[in-house]
Design an enzyme around this catalytic site. Structure first.
Site, PDB file in Angstrom:
ATOM      1  N   ASP A 145      -4.293 -15.801  -2.454  1.00 55.07           N
ATOM      2  CA  ASP A 145      -4.156 -15.147  -1.154  1.00 55.07           C
ATOM      3  C   ASP A 145      -5.468 -14.974  -0.418  1.00 55.07           C
ATOM      4  O   ASP A 145      -6.499 -14.754  -1.020  1.00 55.07           O
ATOM      5  CB  ASP A 145      -3.602 -13.734  -1.367  1.00 55.07           C
ATOM      6  CG  ASP A 145      -2.098 -13.741  -1.307  1.00 55.07           C
ATOM      7  OD1 ASP A 145      -1.579 -14.649  -0.670  1.00 55.07           O
ATOM      8  OD2 ASP A 145      -1.483 -12.853  -1.883  1.00 55.07           O
TER       9      ASP A 145
ATOM     10  N   LYS B   6       7.296 -11.555 -10.030  1.00 53.56           N
ATOM     11  CA  LYS B   6       6.249 -12.587  -9.937  1.00 53.56           C
ATOM     12  C   LYS B   6       5.012 -12.199 -10.743  1.00 53.56           C
ATOM     13  O   LYS B   6       4.481 -12.988 -11.511  1.00 53.56           O
ATOM     14  CB  LYS B   6       5.887 -12.780  -8.465  1.00 53.56           C
ATOM     15  CG  LYS B   6       4.582 -13.541  -8.240  1.00 53.56           C
ATOM     16  CD  LYS B   6       4.242 -13.607  -6.753  1.00 53.56           C
ATOM     17  CE  LYS B   6       2.920 -14.302  -6.526  1.00 53.56           C
ATOM     18  NZ  LYS B   6       1.776 -13.396  -6.457  1.00 53.56           N
TER      19      LYS B   6
ATOM     20  N   ASP C 177       1.109  -3.973  -2.567  1.00 55.40           N
ATOM     21  CA  ASP C 177       1.977  -5.049  -2.100  1.00 55.40           C
ATOM     22  C   ASP C 177       3.099  -4.562  -1.186  1.00 55.40           C
ATOM     23  O   ASP C 177       3.742  -5.368  -0.514  1.00 55.40           O
ATOM     24  CB  ASP C 177       2.594  -5.791  -3.294  1.00 55.40           C
ATOM     25  CG  ASP C 177       1.578  -6.689  -3.990  1.00 55.40           C
ATOM     26  OD1 ASP C 177       0.508  -6.940  -3.406  1.00 55.40           O
ATOM     27  OD2 ASP C 177       1.842  -7.132  -5.116  1.00 55.40           O
TER      28      ASP C 177
ATOM     29  N   MET D 249      -7.173  -0.732  -1.348  1.00 54.29           N
ATOM     30  CA  MET D 249      -7.550  -1.649  -2.425  1.00 54.29           C
ATOM     31  C   MET D 249      -7.970  -3.037  -1.952  1.00 54.29           C
ATOM     32  O   MET D 249      -8.662  -3.750  -2.661  1.00 54.29           O
ATOM     33  CB  MET D 249      -6.421  -1.744  -3.458  1.00 54.29           C
ATOM     34  CG  MET D 249      -6.296  -0.437  -4.250  1.00 54.29           C
ATOM     35  SD  MET D 249      -4.777  -0.318  -5.231  1.00 54.29           S
ATOM     36  CE  MET D 249      -5.060  -1.527  -6.502  1.00 54.29           C
TER      37      MET D 249
END
Length: 435
Positions: free
Chosen positions: A122, A23, A320, A342
């Protein structure tokens, strides 16, 4: 669009799964088609909401798009419609997607002007765009922000190469400034550049198009500006976040799973990080094989202290996957401190895991201590809502390992990042359906 997954957990899975195209690479690579009037063909594009939205935005901007096959498209940006880019419709569409920010660099480089509404994406804390705009200004652009309209505009008669020191190693920031610099006059050097495999892919693609970028894979990129770029073919890497997710899924459900064509040399510390949790991650050619394990024990540091896993810019561990690590640790033997450096507020989903019976102490918005249950008391099924793409997938894995039935709402968030995830999980034997 359906709005929930119904999952009956606690079943062992087995079989093979192939990761989708990446992605985060797709969002960069697709914006790069704007740098040339020639045709650019891209393969292994994931069929997910975020990427499809960007393809739609490009189409609306006047890019001619041909679908050659599944995940295989050709793009020709020889006639860009700037009236559309300044229109209220564009303002509405581009806000839906954070990745749309990367159209700025190519448009500025090729046309001397670029426009964008404040992008969405997000809810994982504030992600600033200052790095992008500072870079463009250093290359010679004029920047204007209309606060009433929330609309950014950039203009430049000519971009000139410059030494740019980024204040943060932002992946999208590096990509954006890099795409502006390839057509600038003279030499640009970007220091503290992000060096993710996806960014390396972008650099290699641009070089095939005629750009002159050196230092690929390091944090100092040197770009000799060229006058124009030509077309190329590009195949995207598999998505490393999906690969990590399937390793976690195998461990949590005590399943033997083979993950196909993972491109091992681009995975960095991901396999080793899962091994620190006691999970067997075996290399089988270009595949990963995770054998079924009844138990796994978290390693300690050499001096016997509790293991900490934290995220860091590449080649560190990707933020992630921290939510997946956290879920997997809930059923390990031992204790783990997860430190999310982060982004703030990405750990708030642990409330749901605590409801399911996990032993977790949320220390603050950045840190959580997980006391593993060693598969002795499985998680319990529950009803939950996915807060963001990555936490959504972590909750999905928790639900698949849990006893009883779970419902996950707001699965649009999961669909934004994972292609056809329910069908692919059913192929492994999962009891999951959309309702």
């Amino acid at each position: 669009m359906s709005n929930a997954f119904q999952i009956r957990g606690g079943k062992p899975l087995s079989g093979e799964i192939t990761p989708q195209g990446a992605k985060n690479e797709a969002l960069q690579i697709l914006c790069a088609v704007l740098l040339t009037s020639d045709e650019v063909r891209i393969k292994n594009i994931p069929d997910i909401k975020d990427v499809n939205q960007l393809i739609d935005i490009l189409k609306d901007m006047g890019v001619i798009i041909t679908k050659n096959g599944k995940g295989d498209y050709s793009f020709k940006a020889d006639n860009i419609n700037f009236d559309y880019i300044k229109s209220p419709e564009f303002k509405k569409n581009a806000t839906k997607l954070r990745g749309s920010v990367m159209i700025l660099g190519p448009l500025l480089a090729r046309y001397g002007e670029a426009y964008l509404p404040t992008p969405g994406g997000d809810k994982i804390g504030r992600r600033r765009l200052d790095t992008h705009f500072q870079g463009f200004v250093e290359l010679g652009a004029e920047f204007h922000f209309d606060e009433i309209e929330s609309f950014y505009s950039l203009q430049a008669k000519e971009l000139h190469g410059k030494f740019i020191l980024l204040e943060e190693a932002s992946v999208t920031g590096t990509a954006n400034i890099l795409m502006a610099a390839v057509l600038a006059k003279g030499k640009t050097r970007i220091y503290n550049a992000a060096c993710e495999p996806y960014l390396q892919q972008l650099c290699k693609m641009l070089n095939r198009m005629g750009a002159q970028i050196s230092g690929i894979g390091s944090n100092l990129l040197t770009i000799e500006g060229v006058n124009h770029l030509s077309g190329t073919d590009h195949t995207m890497l598999p998505d490393m976040v999906e690969i990590g997710s399937w390793i976690g899924l195998a461990a949590m459900t005590k399943s033997a799973i083979s993950i196909k064509n993972v491109n091992w040399n681009q995975l960095g510390v991901i396999p080793e990080t899962f091994r620190k949790l006691g999970i067997k991650v075996e290399k089988d050619g270009e595949d990963i094989y995770v054998p079924a394990q009844e138990f796994y024990t978290i390693n300690k540091f050499i001096d016997g202290s509790i293991l900490t896993i934290s995220d860091a810019p590449w080649p560190g561990f990707t933020p992630d996957l921290l939510s997946i690590i956290l879920v997997v640790a809930t059923q390990a033997k031992g204790t783990l401190l997860v430190h999310q450096k982060m982004f703030e507020s990405r750990l708030f989903f642990v409330d749901k895991l605590i409801d399911m019976g996990a032993q977790i102490i949320l220390c603050d918005p950045h840190r959580a201590t997980v006391v593993g249950l060693n598969h002795e008391s499985p998680l319990r099924g529950t009803t939950m809502t996915s807060p963001d793409i990555r936490a959504g997938n972590a909750l999905l894995i928790a639900a698949l390992s849990a006893e009883g039935e779970s419902l996950i709402y707001n699965i649009e968030q999961i669909d934004r990042g994972y292609e056809n995830i329910d069908d692919r999980l059913r192929a492994l034997g999962a009891d999951i359906r959309r309702i």
